[in-house]
Design a protein around this motif. Structure first.
Motif, PDB file in Angstrom:
ATOM      1  N   VAL A   2       1.833 -57.967  -2.001  1.00  0.00           N
ATOM      2  CA  VAL A   2       2.002 -59.026  -1.400  1.00  0.00           C
ATOM      3  C   VAL A   2       0.498 -59.591  -0.543  1.00  0.00           C
ATOM      4  CG1 VAL A   2       3.123 -60.133   0.802  1.00  0.00           C
ATOM      5  CG2 VAL A   2       4.361 -58.576  -0.755  1.00  0.00           C
ATOM      6  N   GLN A   3      -0.052 -58.532   0.087  1.00  0.00           N
ATOM      7  CA  GLN A   3      -1.255 -58.998   0.856  1.00  0.00           C
ATOM      8  C   GLN A   3      -2.302 -59.205  -0.319  1.00  0.00           C
ATOM      9  OE1 GLN A   3      -3.037 -55.673   3.068  1.00  0.00           O
ATOM     10  NE2 GLN A   3      -4.597 -56.818   3.826  1.00  0.00           N
ATOM     11  N   LEU A   4      -2.202 -58.677  -1.513  1.00  0.00           N
ATOM     12  CA  LEU A   4      -3.355 -58.916  -2.552  1.00  0.00           C
ATOM     13  C   LEU A   4      -3.268 -60.414  -2.983  1.00  0.00           C
ATOM     14  CD1 LEU A   4      -5.253 -57.564  -4.491  1.00  0.00           C
ATOM     15  CD2 LEU A   4      -3.335 -57.376  -6.119  1.00  0.00           C
ATOM     16  N   LEU A   5      -1.695 -60.871  -3.089  1.00  0.00           N
ATOM     17  CA  LEU A   5      -1.537 -62.019  -3.608  1.00  0.00           C
ATOM     18  C   LEU A   5      -1.927 -63.279  -2.577  1.00  0.00           C
ATOM     19  CD1 LEU A   5       1.914 -61.311  -5.414  1.00  0.00           C
ATOM     20  CD2 LEU A   5      -0.248 -62.183  -6.470  1.00  0.00           C
ATOM     21  N   GLN A   6      -1.680 -62.974  -1.292  1.00  0.00           N
ATOM     22  CA  GLN A   6      -1.856 -63.780  -0.319  1.00  0.00           C
ATOM     23  C   GLN A   6      -3.235 -63.995   0.028  1.00  0.00           C
ATOM     24  OE1 GLN A   6       0.485 -61.901   2.874  1.00  0.00           O
ATOM     25  NE2 GLN A   6       2.077 -63.068   2.358  1.00  0.00           N
ATOM     26  N   ASN A   7      -4.224 -63.057  -0.348  1.00  0.00           N
ATOM     27  CA  ASN A   7      -5.682 -63.201   0.225  1.00  0.00           C
ATOM     28  C   ASN A   7      -6.420 -63.561  -1.139  1.00  0.00           C
ATOM     29  OD1 ASN A   7      -4.979 -62.364   2.760  1.00  0.00           O
ATOM     30  ND2 ASN A   7      -5.435 -60.183   2.508  1.00  0.00           N
ATOM     31  N   GLU A   8      -6.138 -63.418  -2.377  1.00  0.00           N
ATOM     32  CA  GLU A   8      -6.967 -63.542  -3.696  1.00  0.00           C
ATOM     33  C   GLU A   8      -6.312 -64.459  -4.675  1.00  0.00           C
ATOM     34  OE1 GLU A   8      -9.840 -62.331  -3.892  1.00  0.00           O
ATOM     35  OE2 GLU A   8      -9.771 -61.027  -2.089  1.00  0.00           O
ATOM     36  N   GLN A   9      -6.950 -65.625  -5.018  1.00  0.00           N
ATOM     37  CA  GLN A   9      -6.628 -66.427  -6.303  1.00  0.00           C
ATOM     38  C   GLN A   9      -7.050 -66.081  -7.362  1.00  0.00           C
ATOM     39  OE1 GLN A   9      -7.849 -70.492  -5.104  1.00  0.00           O
ATOM     40  NE2 GLN A   9      -5.578 -70.876  -4.476  1.00  0.00           N
ATOM     41  N   LEU A  10      -8.229 -65.261  -7.299  1.00  0.00           N
ATOM     42  CA  LEU A  10      -8.800 -64.773  -8.572  1.00  0.00           C
ATOM     43  C   LEU A  10      -8.919 -63.306  -8.416  1.00  0.00           C
ATOM     44  CD1 LEU A  10      -9.950 -64.777 -11.480  1.00  0.00           C
ATOM     45  CD2 LEU A  10     -12.162 -65.241 -10.505  1.00  0.00           C
ATOM     46  N   ILE A  11      -7.960 -62.389  -9.104  1.00  0.00           N
ATOM     47  CA  ILE A  11      -7.966 -60.888  -8.711  1.00  0.00           C
ATOM     48  C   ILE A  11      -8.794 -60.350 -10.126  1.00  0.00           C
ATOM     49  CG2 ILE A  11      -6.476 -58.957  -8.857  1.00  0.00           C
ATOM     50  CD1 ILE A  11      -4.497 -60.768  -7.659  1.00  0.00           C
ATOM     51  N   HIS A  12      -9.892 -59.540  -9.946  1.00  0.00           N
ATOM     52  CA  HIS A  12     -10.488 -58.814 -10.631  1.00  0.00           C
ATOM     53  C   HIS A  12     -10.655 -57.414 -10.431  1.00  0.00           C
ATOM     54  CE1 HIS A  12     -14.705 -57.760 -12.076  1.00  0.00           C
ATOM     55  NE2 HIS A  12     -13.829 -57.436 -13.016  1.00  0.00           N
ATOM     56  N   VAL A  13     -10.006 -56.486 -11.513  1.00  0.00           N
ATOM     57  CA  VAL A  13      -9.893 -55.088 -11.270  1.00  0.00           C
ATOM     58  C   VAL A  13     -10.715 -54.492 -12.558  1.00  0.00           C
ATOM     59  CG1 VAL A  13      -8.337 -54.792  -9.675  1.00  0.00           C
ATOM     60  CG2 VAL A  13      -7.754 -54.869 -12.154  1.00  0.00           C
ATOM     61  N   ASP A  14     -11.121 -53.575 -12.550  1.00  0.00           N
ATOM     62  CA  ASP A  14     -11.562 -52.577 -13.830  1.00  0.00           C
ATOM     63  C   ASP A  14     -11.257 -51.482 -14.027  1.00  0.00           C
ATOM     64  OD1 ASP A  14     -13.521 -54.731 -14.326  1.00  0.00           O
ATOM     65  OD2 ASP A  14     -15.072 -53.847 -13.010  1.00  0.00           O
ATOM     66  N   ASP A  15     -11.072 -50.648 -15.005  1.00  0.00           N
ATOM     67  CA  ASP A  15     -10.897 -49.448 -15.401  1.00  0.00           C
ATOM     68  C   ASP A  15     -12.153 -48.781 -16.105  1.00  0.00           C
ATOM     69  OD1 ASP A  15     -10.522 -49.989 -17.900  1.00  0.00           O
ATOM     70  OD2 ASP A  15      -8.380 -49.892 -17.946  1.00  0.00           O
ATOM     71  N   ASP A  16     -12.175 -47.497 -16.762  1.00  0.00           N
ATOM     72  CA  ASP A  16     -13.285 -46.995 -17.348  1.00  0.00           C
ATOM     73  C   ASP A  16     -13.725 -47.974 -18.588  1.00  0.00           C
ATOM     74  OD1 ASP A  16     -13.221 -45.018 -15.356  1.00  0.00           O
ATOM     75  OD2 ASP A  16     -12.109 -43.729 -16.976  1.00  0.00           O
ATOM     76  N   THR A  17     -12.747 -48.744 -19.312  1.00  0.00           N
ATOM     77  CA  THR A  17     -12.921 -49.488 -20.599  1.00  0.00           C
ATOM     78  C   THR A  17     -13.015 -50.992 -20.194  1.00  0.00           C
ATOM     79  OG1 THR A  17     -12.330 -47.540 -21.738  1.00  0.00           O
ATOM     80  CG2 THR A  17     -12.599 -49.708 -22.751  1.00  0.00           C
ATOM     81  N   TYR A  18     -11.861 -51.482 -19.527  1.00  0.00           N
ATOM     82  CA  TYR A  18     -11.722 -52.790 -19.621  1.00  0.00           C
ATOM     83  C   TYR A  18     -11.912 -53.540 -18.125  1.00  0.00           C
ATOM     84  CZ  TYR A  18      -9.688 -51.815 -23.950  1.00  0.00           C
ATOM     85  OH  TYR A  18      -9.510 -51.492 -25.558  1.00  0.00           O
ATOM     86  N   SER A  19     -11.976 -54.841 -18.102  1.00  0.00           N
ATOM     87  CA  SER A  19     -11.822 -55.492 -16.988  1.00  0.00           C
ATOM     88  C   SER A  19     -10.727 -56.489 -17.132  1.00  0.00           C
ATOM     89  CB  SER A  19     -13.008 -56.542 -16.942  1.00  0.00           C
ATOM     90  OG  SER A  19     -14.413 -55.936 -16.631  1.00  0.00           O
ATOM     91  N   TYR A  20     -10.088 -56.773 -15.988  1.00  0.00           N
ATOM     92  CA  TYR A  20      -8.701 -57.450 -16.129  1.00  0.00           C
ATOM     93  C   TYR A  20      -8.785 -58.551 -14.972  1.00  0.00           C
ATOM     94  CZ  TYR A  20      -7.302 -53.009 -17.846  1.00  0.00           C
ATOM     95  OH  TYR A  20      -7.151 -51.981 -18.806  1.00  0.00           O
ATOM     96  N   TYR A  21      -8.461 -59.875 -15.278  1.00  0.00           N
ATOM     97  CA  TYR A  21      -8.651 -61.209 -14.531  1.00  0.00           C
ATOM     98  C   TYR A  21      -7.387 -61.568 -14.605  1.00  0.00           C
ATOM     99  CZ  TYR A  21     -13.719 -60.563 -14.837  1.00  0.00           C
ATOM    100  OH  TYR A  21     -15.065 -60.305 -14.881  1.00  0.00           O
TER     101      TYR A  21
END
Length: 298
Positions: A223-242
């Protein structure tokens, strides 16, 4: 004796007891072994004096296109039949039954099935399944609180690409752009570079469904993530997720009409189905009443 009119209605029959159901589902219970067997209709299985004949299962293989599938279904049917007969045999050994009462229940159930099949056929034949948009809108406005969300839903653009690709800045620029012309460029980018993507930005989707198999599943405060960010970017060891979040609805909030319109259409059609069934029962009863087709004695 008095003749009395009344406003009757059909009642749904309660489920029969265990033995009644077993007797009904095991139509071969009363087929007893004989000295002479029909060579064209051999016995497939037997339990005591109860026989299951080839003609009783022949329809299974005829209805199946695949021999392998039909063989498996026949085997399941035979196993099920044997188990039911064994239960009936044990029940007859250990319990005493009122045969007349069981037969009465079976007859009642038979009549209920006949009435149900007739009602279903008449109703389905006359059912209007076309639901106009204005009907959906009206129902939504009158009942929107009944559709309170049990999960978070979003409108979003999602792109997964290899972490090592140098085009990530270009992607971020396209995701942050509000220019109409760059939507097509974003789609082209996804087709060229993405390992996975979701570009149906007019479609509402469960947030859990869109973040599955991404590091966001580990985030404990969505909930906090959605309220604070319009563009969410996270990574793991191999990929980036937008995730470009265009709009969201939280749990217990009222969903947009677009998200529930299919559900509302089904509700409206089902209401029509119930109304047609009720009308059928009333019409049959009133017709019989007008023509003195039944009598009730006291």
């Amino acid at each position: 004796m008095k003749k009395k009119n009344y406003s009757g209605h059909w009642r749904s029959k309660a489920l029969l007891g265990l033995i009644s159901l077993l007797l009904l589902s095991s139509c071969d219970f009363f087929r007893i072994k004989t000295e002479e067997e029909d060579p064209e209709n051999p016995v497939v299985a037997s339990v005591g004096t109860a026989n299951l004949y080839l003609e009783d299962i022949d329809h299974i293989s005829k209805e199946m296109a695949s021999d392998l599938d039909s063989a498996e279904l026949v085997n399941r049917y035979v196993q099920s039949w044997v188990k039911k007969q064994l239960i009936i045999r044990e029940a007859r050994k250990n319990l005493s039954f009122n045969e007349a009462e069981i037969n009465r229940k079976l007859l009642d159930y038979r009549y209920a099935l006949i009435a149900y099949e007739y009602e279903k056929n008449v109703v389905e034949a006359g059912l209007d399944r076309v639901v106009r948009p204005e009907e959906i809108e009206t129902y939504y406005q009158a009942n929107k609180q009944n559709f309170a969300l049990k999960e978070i839903i979003v409108r979003t653009n999602f792109i997964k690409l290899e972490k090592s690709l140098p085009q990530k800045r270009q992607l971020e620029r396209l995701l942050n752009s509000n220019q109409e012309g760059q939507k097509e460029e974003l789609k082209d980018f996804a087709i060229r570079y993405a390992n996975n993507y979701f570009m149906e930005d007019s479609t509402w989707i469960s947030f859990d469904d869109i973040i599955i198999n991404t590091p966001l599943t580990q985030n404990s405060n969505q909930v906090q993530l959605l309220q604070n960010e319009q563009l969410i970017h996270v990574d793991d060891d191999t990929y980036s997720y937008y995730f470009k979040i265009l709009e969201y609805r939280l749990q217990d909030q009222v969903p947009p009409l677009e998200f529930v319109k299919d559900e509302i259409s089904k509700i409206i059609v089902n209401k029509r189905r119930v109304e047609l069934a009720d009308k059928l029962k009333r019409d049959i009863y009133n017709h019989a009443l007008e023509n003195n087709e039944f009598t009730i004695y006291e």
